[in-house]
Design a protein around this motif. Structure first.
Motif, PDB file in Angstrom:
ATOM      1  N   VAL A 123       0.887  -1.154   0.000  1.00 30.70           N
ATOM      2  CA  VAL A 123       0.000   0.000   0.000  1.00 30.70           C
ATOM      3  C   VAL A 123       0.928   1.207   0.000  1.00 30.70           C
ATOM      4  O   VAL A 123       1.724   1.375   0.922  1.00 30.70           O
ATOM      5  N   SER A 124       0.841   2.020  -1.049  1.00 30.39           N
ATOM      6  CA  SER A 124       1.732   3.178  -1.160  1.00 30.39           C
ATOM      7  C   SER A 124       0.945   4.469  -1.041  1.00 30.39           C
ATOM      8  O   SER A 124      -0.060   4.655  -1.714  1.00 30.39           O
ATOM      9  N   ILE A 125       1.420   5.341  -0.172  1.00 31.17           N
ATOM     10  CA  ILE A 125       0.877   6.689  -0.029  1.00 31.17           C
ATOM     11  C   ILE A 125       2.026   7.596  -0.460  1.00 31.17           C
ATOM     12  O   ILE A 125       3.068   7.645   0.198  1.00 31.17           O
ATOM     13  N   ARG A 126       1.859   8.258  -1.589  1.00 27.52           N
ATOM     14  CA  ARG A 126       3.007   8.902  -2.210  1.00 27.52           C
ATOM     15  C   ARG A 126       2.611  10.187  -2.920  1.00 27.52           C
ATOM     16  O   ARG A 126       1.491  10.354  -3.363  1.00 27.52           O
ATOM     17  N   GLU A 127       3.582  11.097  -3.028  1.00 26.78           N
ATOM     18  CA  GLU A 127       3.422  12.304  -3.839  1.00 26.78           C
ATOM     19  C   GLU A 127       3.839  11.991  -5.267  1.00 26.78           C
ATOM     20  O   GLU A 127       4.764  11.207  -5.494  1.00 26.78           O
ATOM     21  N   TYR A 128       3.167  12.638  -6.214  1.00 21.82           N
ATOM     22  CA  TYR A 128       3.463  12.450  -7.636  1.00 21.82           C
ATOM     23  C   TYR A 128       3.754  13.807  -8.269  1.00 21.82           C
ATOM     24  O   TYR A 128       3.337  14.846  -7.763  1.00 21.82           O
ATOM     25  N   ILE A 142       5.400   6.729   1.473  1.00 21.77           N
ATOM     26  CA  ILE A 142       5.685   5.505   2.219  1.00 21.77           C
ATOM     27  C   ILE A 142       4.970   4.343   1.542  1.00 21.77           C
ATOM     28  O   ILE A 142       3.874   4.506   0.998  1.00 21.77           O
ATOM     29  N   SER A 143       5.607   3.187   1.572  1.00 21.62           N
ATOM     30  CA  SER A 143       5.001   1.955   1.083  1.00 21.62           C
ATOM     31  C   SER A 143       4.965   0.982   2.237  1.00 21.62           C
ATOM     32  O   SER A 143       5.986   0.747   2.893  1.00 21.62           O
ATOM     33  N   LEU A 144       3.790   0.422   2.498  1.00 17.87           N
ATOM     34  CA  LEU A 144       3.595  -0.480   3.622  1.00 17.87           C
ATOM     35  C   LEU A 144       3.290  -1.891   3.133  1.00 17.87           C
ATOM     36  O   LEU A 144       2.489  -2.063   2.214  1.00 17.87           O
ATOM     37  N   THR A 145       3.905  -2.879   3.777  1.00 19.21           N
ATOM     38  CA  THR A 145       3.574  -4.268   3.468  1.00 19.21           C
ATOM     39  C   THR A 145       2.181  -4.550   4.038  1.00 19.21           C
ATOM     40  O   THR A 145       1.625  -3.741   4.800  1.00 19.21           O
ATOM     41  N   GLU A 146       1.628  -5.711   3.700  1.00 20.66           N
ATOM     42  CA  GLU A 146       0.301  -6.068   4.221  1.00 20.66           C
ATOM     43  C   GLU A 146       0.305  -6.098   5.748  1.00 20.66           C
ATOM     44  O   GLU A 146      -0.653  -5.643   6.379  1.00 20.66           O
ATOM     45  N   GLU A 147       1.376  -6.608   6.354  1.00 22.63           N
ATOM     46  CA  GLU A 147       1.455  -6.681   7.810  1.00 22.63           C
ATOM     47  C   GLU A 147       1.506  -5.279   8.418  1.00 22.63           C
ATOM     48  O   GLU A 147       0.850  -5.001   9.423  1.00 22.63           O
ATOM     49  N   GLN A 148       2.310  -4.400   7.812  1.00 29.26           N
ATOM     50  CA  GLN A 148       2.410  -3.034   8.317  1.00 29.26           C
ATOM     51  C   GLN A 148       1.079  -2.308   8.153  1.00 29.26           C
ATOM     52  O   GLN A 148       0.655  -1.568   9.043  1.00 29.26           O
ATOM     53  N   TRP A 149       0.415  -2.525   7.023  1.00 27.55           N
ATOM     54  CA  TRP A 149      -0.890  -1.899   6.786  1.00 27.55           C
ATOM     55  C   TRP A 149      -1.886  -2.383   7.836  1.00 27.55           C
ATOM     56  O   TRP A 149      -2.654  -1.587   8.386  1.00 27.55           O
TER      57      TRP A 149
END
Length: 170
Positions: A123-128, A142-149
């Motif tokens: 899951v990525s929350i990012r600026e473009y 930030i990019s989160l793995t399934e566990e981190q999410w």
């Protein structure tokens, strides 16, 4: 405690749980309500422990049911998505230039996407930024793995509570 009493307590506690708002109810409230309905003092240690077992078993069953439903929904969604991709239909789903699913746009420059990176779902929350008509990701995000999410999602209520507490200071 005899088996008839155990059965009555379990039935009553399960019925209360099924009728309750799981975001509002507490074990204490359930025990108190069951005590009133059964005319038993369920605050005694052996009753308390039994009620806790019933509540935990109920919650575990509900979690397993929800997980099974989610798995079934995911399977259905994956099949539908595959069919749509084969037919060239996006049906309201938006993808970025890299083929990542855009879940939502937080602002003009920020997006939440789901991507596959080296076999892991992120899951990525990012600026473009835009270049040559394309939206490209920046290093800001930030990019989160399934566990981190999952850990983040589980703690959202605590985050919201802290925000409300901070806002009430002003």
């Amino acid at each position: 405690m005899d088996s008839e009493t155990k059965e009555r307590i379990e039935e009553t506690v399960r019925r209360i749980l099924q009728e309750s708002d799981m975001d509002e109810v507490t074990e204490h409230k359930i025990r108190k309500q069951a005590s009133q309905q059964l005319a038993l003092d369920l605050s005694l240690p052996h009753f308390k422990a039994f009620v806790r077992q019933v509540v935990e078993a109920f919650l575990q069953e509900k979690q397993q049911q929800q997980q099974q439903e989610d798995d079934d929904d995911d399977d259905d969604d994956e099949e539908e998505e595959e069919q749509q991709q084969q037919q060239g239909v996006s049906k309201g789903k938006e993808y970025n230039d890299d083929g990542d699913l855009i879940i939502c746009r937080l602002s003009d420059k920020r997006k939440v996407t789901i991507q596959d990176f080296r076999g892991k779902t992120l899951v990525s929350i990012r600026e473009y930024y835009k270049k040559d008509g394309k939206e490209l990701p920046t290093s800001k995000g930030i990019s989160l793995t399934e566990e981190q999410w999952s850990a983040f999602k589980k703690n959202v209520p605590a985050i919201e509570k802290a925000i409300k507490k901070m806002e009430s200071r002003y």
